[in-house]
Motif scaffolding. Structure first.
Motif, PDB file in Angstrom:
ATOM      1  N   ARG A 200       8.388   0.840  -4.975  1.00  0.00           N
ATOM      2  CA  ARG A 200       7.748  -0.312  -5.579  1.00  0.00           C
ATOM      3  C   ARG A 200       8.236  -0.519  -6.998  1.00  0.00           C
ATOM      4  O   ARG A 200       8.529  -1.621  -7.432  1.00  0.00           O
ATOM      5  CB  ARG A 200       6.234  -0.147  -5.580  1.00  0.00           C
TER       6      ARG A 200
ATOM      7  N   TRP B 148      12.296  -9.637  -2.371  1.00  0.00           N
ATOM      8  CA  TRP B 148      12.089  -9.027  -1.057  1.00  0.00           C
ATOM      9  C   TRP B 148      11.523 -10.021  -0.046  1.00  0.00           C
ATOM     10  O   TRP B 148      11.377  -9.733   1.121  1.00  0.00           O
ATOM     11  CB  TRP B 148      11.198  -7.795  -1.166  1.00  0.00           C
TER      12      TRP B 148
ATOM     13  N   VAL C 162       7.798  -3.640   2.509  1.00  0.00           N
ATOM     14  CA  VAL C 162       6.932  -3.842   1.348  1.00  0.00           C
ATOM     15  C   VAL C 162       5.484  -3.985   1.770  1.00  0.00           C
ATOM     16  O   VAL C 162       4.570  -3.477   1.123  1.00  0.00           O
ATOM     17  CB  VAL C 162       7.405  -5.086   0.562  1.00  0.00           C
ATOM     18  N   MET C 163       5.282  -4.666   2.907  1.00  0.00           N
ATOM     19  CA  MET C 163       3.911  -4.878   3.351  1.00  0.00           C
ATOM     20  C   MET C 163       3.196  -3.587   3.662  1.00  0.00           C
ATOM     21  O   MET C 163       1.975  -3.519   3.617  1.00  0.00           O
ATOM     22  CB  MET C 163       3.903  -5.767   4.613  1.00  0.00           C
TER      23      MET C 163
ATOM     24  N   LEU D 225       3.582  -0.825   1.988  1.00  0.00           N
ATOM     25  CA  LEU D 225       3.576   0.105   0.855  1.00  0.00           C
ATOM     26  C   LEU D 225       2.183   0.520   0.415  1.00  0.00           C
ATOM     27  O   LEU D 225       1.977   1.573  -0.139  1.00  0.00           O
ATOM     28  CB  LEU D 225       4.287  -0.542  -0.335  1.00  0.00           C
ATOM     29  N   GLU D 226       1.249  -0.360   0.627  1.00  0.00           N
ATOM     30  CA  GLU D 226      -0.083  -0.078   0.088  1.00  0.00           C
ATOM     31  C   GLU D 226      -0.955   0.647   1.100  1.00  0.00           C
ATOM     32  O   GLU D 226      -2.072   1.014   0.840  1.00  0.00           O
ATOM     33  CB  GLU D 226      -0.722  -1.418  -0.305  1.00  0.00           C
ATOM     34  N   GLU D 227      -0.397   0.808   2.276  1.00  0.00           N
ATOM     35  CA  GLU D 227      -1.282   1.107   3.388  1.00  0.00           C
ATOM     36  C   GLU D 227      -1.953   2.457   3.338  1.00  0.00           C
ATOM     37  O   GLU D 227      -3.015   2.649   3.898  1.00  0.00           O
ATOM     38  CB  GLU D 227      -0.484   0.997   4.684  1.00  0.00           C
TER      39      GLU D 227
END
Lengths: 298, 582
Positions: free
Chosen positions: A268, A278, A288-289, A291-293
Motif C-alpha cells: 500500500r 491501480w 488492492v481491494m 488489502l484491507e481484508e
C-alpha cells in the motif's frame, strides 16, 4: 502664582491675591469646622443637603470683587450653624501665597474624604445583589401564597352567593326552575358517564403500569444474564491436551498473519508513494481491494 | 475536496460500501492533506469498523493532532477509535463533545433533496418489522431524506462463501428474520452500516439492548443527535409543510423505539433540553411532549435550569390544552421514574445506575430529591394555572390525575415519599362545581390516608430509617378535618389560614346559614342531586326544604343514592373516615 506674576500686571495680581485669601480663609475658617461637625454626626443626609445647598456653591464660586459684604453675611449665617464667627477675616489678609497653597491642598484632601464617606454611606444602606437573589424565591413563594389565599376566598364567596341564588330558584316552581332542572338533569347523566369512564381508565392505567413494571423487570434480568454469560464465555478454557498443539498452531498463524499484514502495508505504501494508478489495471485492482481484508486477531 | 464532499453527500445511497472499506487504507493516507482533512475524517468515521483501527493509524492521527491542535474532527475520529479499541488510544477525550462534524455538506444535501422531490421518486416503505435482504437495495429507488430511517443493509455485499477464510463468521443483522434466528446467532451478529436503520425494527433494538455494545450505542446516538439537530434546530430550507410530515413520522418512529426499550436516548434528551428553549409550544406538540416524558431521572441540581425554567415559561404563556398536555406529560414522566425505581432499586442507599446507556449514578436520596422537586414544581404550576384559567374543570381533571399518581407512591411503587397537594389545588378541587372533581378529591384523600397509615405502621414494625415529615401529617390532618367538617358536619370553617373570611364579610354576603352551605346537600356540586332526591323522596311536597334530607332515614337513603350514581371515591372516603357504613 509665580508664573502668573510674570504675565499679569501688578494691579491684577493684587486683586487675585485678595480673592485667593478670601476664598481660602472663608473655606478654612467656616466650612472646615462646619464640615467636621457634620461628618462627626455621621449623617450623610445632612452632609448631602449642605453640599447641594446653594450656600455652599455660593461660597465656593463667589466672585470676591462684588460680594465682600455678602460674604461676611454668608459666613455669619453659615457660622451660626456651628462655626465660629469670621471676624479674623481681615486679619489674615497678609498671609503668604505658600500658606494659601497649603490650605488649598488641605481643602481638596478633605473634599475627597467627604466624597469617600458619602459613598460608603450609600452602599451601607442598600443590600448586595447576591443577598437579594437568595431572598427572591422566598418572596416569590410568599407572594404566591397570598395570591392563592385571596383567590380562594373570592372563589368561596362567589360560589356561596351564586349557588344560594340557584338553590332558591330551583326551590320555586317557576319556568326558570324547570329550565334549571333540565340542565341539572343532563349534567347528572353526563357525570355518571364520566365517572364510569374514569373508573375504567383508572383500572386500565393500573394494568398498564403493572405490565410496564414486569417488562422492565425482565429487561433487568436479561441484562444480568447477559453479564453472567459474558463472564462465563471469557473464562472458558480448552481441555488440557490440546493446549500445546493449539498454542503452536496459533503462534504460527500469528506469525504468518503478521507477515501478510506487513506485506500488505508495504504494498500500500509503495502504491501511494509512487502514485500508481491501480484503477486501470484489473489484476492490480483486485489485489488492492483485498488489502484491507485481514482482521486483527487481537 | 469536491469529490469527497460529493461522496459524503451521497453516502447513504452507496450500496457497495465494502469496497470503500477495502480502500480504507488509501483513504486514510489522504488525512495528511490539510484541505481534505476534515472531510476525510468524516468519511473515515462513517466507514470505520473495528478491524480498521490499527496502531500506526492512531499514531498518525495523534501526530496530526499535535501539529494542528485539538481539532474537533480529529477528536471525533479518535473517540470512535477509542470506542472500538480503548487500549490503543490513550488520549483523554472530553466526555461531552459537540455533536457531529461540521455541516459542510448540508447545502448540498438539501439541494439533492430538492432535486429528488422534483423527480417524484418513490418513498420506500422498507422500514418494517421483517426486513428483506440485499435484493431490495438494488431494485428500489430510495429517496434520500436525512429524516427517513435508512434501510438496513449489510456491511459486506460478498457472497457468504468468501467468509470461510475468516475465523469468525459474522452474520449481518439484515439477514435475521425472526427472534429464534436472533437467539442462534447472538454472538455473531454484525451491525449494519447505517445505525439509524436500527430504530425501525424491534428485533434490532432488542439485540442492541441485550448486547450493550458501546460502539454501536455511540454511533446510534451520534446519528440520532445529528438527525434531530439538522432537522429541528438548523433547518434552513424546504417548506415547513413538507418537512412537517416527515418530521412527524420520524418522531413517531423514535417514540416507538423508546417505548419499546422503555428508556430514552441520551442524544434525544440533550436535543430536548436545547429545543425547549426555542420551542413555541405548538410545533409537533404531542410528539415532543411524549419524548419529554421519556427523559430519565435528572439530578436535583440540574433539573431546575434544564427542565423547569423553559417549561414554566411555556406553561404560563400557552393555551388551556397545552397546559393540560404538559401536566399529563409530567404525570407520565413521574410514572416512568417511579416504575424504574421500583424495578431497579433493590438495595437501599446504593448507587444505582440510571439507565443502561448512561453512566450517571444516583443515590436513593438523590432520586427522592428529584421526585420531590418535580412534584412541588407541578403543584406550583397547577395552583397558578388554575388561577389563570379560572378553575377550568379539564385542567383540574389532569391535575387530579397527577395527584392520584402521587398519593400512591408508597403502596404502588415502594418509594418512601409522601407529598400533599398545595392549598391552591386542594381548595379549588373542594369548591369545584362538578361532582366528578369532588369525588376524585375524596378518593385521593382516602388513598393518602391508606398510604400514610401503612407507612406509619411499617415504620413501627421494621424501625427503618425512613420517616415521614411531621408537617406532612399535620397538613393531611388539616385538610381532612376541613373536608369532613364542611361536607358532613355542616360546620364549615371559613376562618382558617387558607381562606381567611371574617364573620362580617360572610354576613354581608347575604347568604343565610353559611356554615351549612358546603355540606353534601347544599354543595354546588351536589345540589342538583339533592334537589332530584328530594323530588323523588317527597313527590307530593310543594315547598322544597332541603334540610329535611338531614333526618336519619332520608339521609342514609340519600347517601345510597349518591353511591349509585357512581361516586365510589366519596363512598370510600365516607366509609373510611367517618365510619358510616350505609
Amino acid at each position: 502664582m509665580t508664573l502668573e506674576s510674570r504675565w499679569v500686571s501688578q494691579g491684577d495680581l493684587e486683586k487675585l491675591r485678595r480673592r485667593e485669601i478670601r476664598y481660602t480663609v472663608a473655606r478654612h475658617i467656616v466650612t472646615l469646622p462646619l464640615l467636621r461637625v457634620l461628618t462627626s454626626s455621621e449623617d450623610p443626609l445632612k452632609l448631602r443637603r449642605f453640599l447641594t445647598s446653594s450656600r455652599w456653591f455660593d461660597l465656593l464660586h463667589m466672585d470676591a470683587s462684588d460680594n465682600t459684604g455678602s460674604l461676611k453675611e454668608m459666613v455669619e449665617t453659615v457660622g451660626q450653624n456651628g462655626g465660629p464667627a469670621a471676624e479674623n477675616c481681615s486679619a489674615l489678609e497678609g498671609v503668604l501665597p505658600a500658606e494659601m497653597l497649603r490650605i488649598k491642598q488641605q481643602m481638596s484632601n478633605q473634599c475627597f474624604e467627604m466624597a469617600v464617606q458619602l459613598n460608603a454611606g450609600k452602599s451601607k444602606r442598600s443590600c448586595s445583589t447576591s443577598e437579594a437573589e437568595r431572598e427572591l424565591p422566598n418572596f416569590v413563594s410568599e407572594l404566591e401564597r397570598v395570591k392563592g389565599v385571596h383567590f380562594n376566598s373570592t372563589l368561596v364567596l362567589h360560589r356561596l352567593q351564586m349557588w344560594h341564588a340557584i338553590g332558591e330558584k330551583m326551590k320555586q316552581a317557576g319556568p326558570d326552575a324547570a329550565v334549571l332542572k333540565t340542565v341539572s338533569d343532563r349534567c347528572m347523566a353526563l357525570c355518571s358517564q364520566i365517572k364510569q369512564l374514569q373508573i375504567e381508565n383508572r383500572n386500565l392505567q393500573n394494568e398498564i403500569t403493572e405490565i410496564q413494571k414486569q417488562r422492565l423487570e425482565i429487561k433487568r434480568l436479561t441484562h444480568e444474564k447477559m453479564k453472567e454469560m459474558e463472564g462465563l464465555m471469557s473464562s472458558k478454557e480448552h481441555p488440557e491436551k490440546y493446549n500445546a498443539v493449539l498454542e503452536k498452531g496459533l503462534a504460527n498463524l500469528e506469525k504468518y498473519k503478521k507477515m501478510t499484514i506487513v506485506t500488505q502495508n508495504v504494498l500500500r505504501g509503495i502504491l501511494l508513494a509512487c502514485k500508481v494508478n491501480w484503477l486501470d489495471d484489473p489484476t492490480l485492482r483486485e489485489t488492492v481491494m483485498t488489502l484491507e481484508e485481514f482482521p486483527i486477531s487481537e | 475536496v469536491l469529490f469527497i464532499k460529493w461522496v459524503l453527500t451521497v453516502f447513504d445511497m452507496i450500496d457497495a460500501k465494502d469496497r470503500l472499506r477495502a480502500i480504507y487504507g488509501f483513504i486514510f493516507s489522504f488525512v495528511t492533506d490539510e484541505n481534505l482533512c476534515p472531510f476525510i475524517c468524516h468519511l473515515l468515521y462513517l466507514l470505520t469498523r473495528k478491524e480498521s483501527v490499527r496502531v500506526f493509524r492512531v499514531r498518525k492521527l495523534l501526530e496530526l493532532q499535535s501539529k494542528l491542535g485539538r481539532q474537533p474532527y480529529l477528536l471525533h475520529l479518535l473517540s470512535l477509535y477509542k470506542v472500538f479499541c480503548p487500549e490503543l488510544v490513550t488520549l483523554s477525550i472530553p466526555s461531552r463533545m459537540r455533536s457531529g462534524f461540521k455541516n459542510h455538506i448540508s447545502p448540498w444535501k438539501s439541494a439533492l433533496m430538492g432535486v429528488q422531490k422534483r423527480n417524484n421518486l418513490q418513498v420506500p416503505s422498507s422500514i418494517s418489522m421483517a426486513f428483506a435482504g440485499k435484493d431490495k437495495s438494488t431494485s428500489r429507488k430510495r429517496k434520500l431524506n436525512h429524516l427517513e430511517l435508512p434501510a438496513m443493509s449489510a456491511v459486506t455485499n460478498k457472497e457468504p462463501q468468501m467468509e470461510q477464510t475468516s475465523r469468525r463468521k459474522l452474520v449481518p443483522l439484515v439477514q435475521i428474520q425472526s427472534f429464534s434466528q436472533l437467539l442462534e446467532n447472538m454472538h455473531r451478529i454484525e451491525l449494519p452500516s447505517q445505525m439509524g436503520s436500527l430504530l425501525g425494527s424491534s428485533l434490532a433494538l432488542q439485540y442492541l439492548d441485550c448486547v450493550q455494545d458501546e460502539a454501536a450505542l455511540l454511533r446510534l446516538n451520534f446519528w440520532l443527535g445529528y438527525a434531530l439537530h439538522e432537522e429541528f434546530l438548523f433547518c434552513s430550507d424546504g417548506g415547513a409543510n413538507q418537512n412537517a410530515g416527515e418530521a412527524l413520522q420520524f418522531l413517531n418512529r423514535l417514540l416507538c423505539a423508546q417505548h419499546f426499550l422503555q428508556e430514552g436516548f441520551p442524544s434525544s434528551d440533550a436535543f430536548l433540553y436545547k429545543f425547549l428553549n426555542v420551542w413555541d409550544g405548538s410545533l409537533l406538540c404531542p410528539q415532543i411532549l411524549n419524548l419529554l416524558s421519556n427523559i430519565p431521572v435528572i439530578p436535583s441540581s440540574q433539573i431546575k435550569t434544564l427542565l423547569f425554567e423553559p417549561l414554566m415559561q411555556l406553561f404560563f404563556t400557552s393555551s388551556l390544552f397545552f397546559k393540560c398536555g404538559l401536566i399529563e406529560c409530567l404525570n407520565h414522566m413521574l410514572l416512568k421514574w417511579l416504575t424504574w425505581h421500583s424495578v431497579y432499586a433493590l438495595e437501599d442507599d446504593l448507587d444505582i445506575s440510571l439507565n443502561s446507556h448512561t453512566s450517571i449514578n444516583i443515590t436513593l436520596s438523590g432520586f427522592k430529591d428529584s421526585v420531590m422537586d418535580l412534584v412541588h414544581f407541578v403543584g406550583r404550576l397547577a395552583s397558578v394555572g388554575l388561577q389563570l384559567e379560572g378553575c377550568h374543570s379539564l385542567l383540574l381533571n389532569f391535575i387530579l390525575d397527577f395527584y392520584e399518581t402521587v398519593c400512591d407512591t408508597f403502596l404502588k411503587f415502594g418509594l418512601p415519599l409522601m407529598v400533599m397537594p398545595p392549598p391552591g389545588v386542594f381548595y379549588t378541587a373542594f369548591f369545584a362545581t362538578d361532582p366528578v372533581s369532588v369525588d376524585r378529591l375524596a378518593y385521593i384523600m382516602h388513598r393518602y390516608k391508606v398510604n400514610l397509615t401503612s407507612a406509619k405502621s411499617q415504620e413501627k414494625v421494621t424501625k427503618q430509617a425512613f420517616h415521614i415529615n411531621r408537617q406532612t401529617f399535620r397538613d393531611f390532618n388539616h385538610y381532612l378535618v376541613f373536608m369532613v367538617n364542611g361536607l358532613w358536619n355542616s360546620n364549615m370553617c371559613y376562618t382558617e389560614a387558607n381562606l381567611q373570611l371574617s364573620e362580617e364579610l360572610l354576613e354581608k354576603s347575604g347568604v343565610p346559614q353559611y356554615s351549612t352551605r358546603f355540606d353534601l346537600i347544599h354543595h354546588p356540586a351536589f345540589m342538583s342531586y339533592s334537589v332530584d332526591f328530594h323530588q323523588k323522596c317527597w313527590p307530593g311536597r310543594k315547598d322544597m326544604d332541603l334540610n329535611s334530607i338531614k333526618q336519619s332515614k332520608p339521609w342514609s337513603w340519600y347517601l345510597e343514592y349518591l353511591y349509585t350514581q357512581g361516586f365510589d371515591g366519596l363512598k370510600d372516603f365516607i366509609q373510611n373516615n367517618i365510619g358510616r357504613w350505609a
